[in-house]
Motif scaffolding. Structure first.
Motif, short mmCIF file in Angstrom:
data_model
loop_
_atom_site.label_atom_id
_atom_site.label_comp_id
_atom_site.label_asym_id
_atom_site.label_seq_id
_atom_site.Cartn_x
_atom_site.Cartn_y
_atom_site.Cartn_z
N GLU A 15 0.85 -1.19 0.00
CA GLU A 15 0.00 0.00 0.00
C GLU A 15 0.89 1.25 0.00
O GLU A 15 1.95 1.28 0.62
N ILE A 16 0.42 2.29 -0.68
CA ILE A 16 1.17 3.51 -0.83
C ILE A 16 0.48 4.66 -0.12
O ILE A 16 -0.74 4.83 -0.23
N TYR A 17 1.30 5.41 0.62
CA TYR A 17 0.83 6.62 1.29
C TYR A 17 1.46 7.83 0.61
O TYR A 17 2.64 7.83 0.28
N TYR A 18 0.62 8.87 0.39
CA TYR A 18 1.12 10.15 -0.09
C TYR A 18 0.69 11.26 0.87
O TYR A 18 -0.44 11.26 1.36
N ALA A 19 1.59 12.18 1.12
CA ALA A 19 1.20 13.38 1.85
C ALA A 19 0.18 14.16 1.02
O ALA A 19 0.25 14.17 -0.21
N ASP A 20 -0.74 14.82 1.69
CA ASP A 20 -1.77 15.58 0.99
C ASP A 20 -1.16 16.62 0.05
O ASP A 20 -1.71 16.88 -1.03
N SER A 21 -0.05 17.19 0.45
CA SER A 21 0.54 18.27 -0.32
C SER A 21 1.13 17.81 -1.66
O SER A 21 1.37 18.64 -2.54
N VAL A 22 1.34 16.51 -1.83
CA VAL A 22 1.92 16.01 -3.08
C VAL A 22 0.99 15.08 -3.84
O VAL A 22 1.30 14.65 -4.96
N GLN A 23 -0.14 14.74 -3.23
CA GLN A 23 -1.09 13.81 -3.85
C GLN A 23 -1.48 14.32 -5.24
O GLN A 23 -1.84 15.49 -5.41
N GLY A 24 -1.38 13.44 -6.23
CA GLY A 24 -1.74 13.80 -7.59
C GLY A 24 -0.61 14.41 -8.39
O GLY A 24 -0.72 14.55 -9.62
N ARG A 25 0.47 14.78 -7.74
CA ARG A 25 1.61 15.38 -8.44
C ARG A 25 2.85 14.47 -8.40
O ARG A 25 3.65 14.45 -9.33
#
Length: 123
Positions: free
Chosen positions: A56-66
């Motif tokens: 499973e992958i976690y992304y910080a909200d500030s980089v999600q989608g980028r």
């Protein structure tokens, strides 16, 4: 366990960079592994992590989608593709790994760290 990060540099806002983190002395697939960053005057933060338990992958909200994190098990290498970069993405980026951690992307949870690579987003 050793980690070697590379790929940082100077890029204009809106540009892209692809960071690499080569692992040695361990098998990447057996560890939780991720990217972290520390901007001047700020605490180190988790950017993107891949969990050993289920991938499973976690992304910080500030980089999600980028940003996109990925790993090449054959090369024992972790990547971070960063698109649509913003000045606030400027930081030293680190890769880190942990052989026990099942879930989490906070810096204190990770035991093994590579040296940082500087990313500067500026016009």
């Amino acid at each position: 366990v050793q980690l070697q990060a590379s790929g940082g540099g100077l890029v204009q806002p809106g540009g892209s960079l692809n960071l690499s983190c080569a692992g040695s002395g361990f098998t990447l697939d057996d560890y939780s592994i991720g990217w972290f960053r520390q901007a001047p005057g700020k605490e180190r933060e988790g950017v993107a992590c891949i969990m050993k338990s289920n991938g499973e992958i976690y992304y910080a909200d500030s980089v999600q989608g980028r940003f996109t994190v990925s790993r090449d098990n054959a090369k024992n290498t972790l990547y971070l593709l960063m698109n649509s970069l913003k000045p606030e993405d400027t930081a030293v980026y680190y890769c880190a790994a942990d052989g026990i951690l099942a879930w989490g992307c906070r810096p204190p949870l990770y035991d093994y760290w590579g040296q940082g690579t500087l990313v500067t987003v500026s016009s």
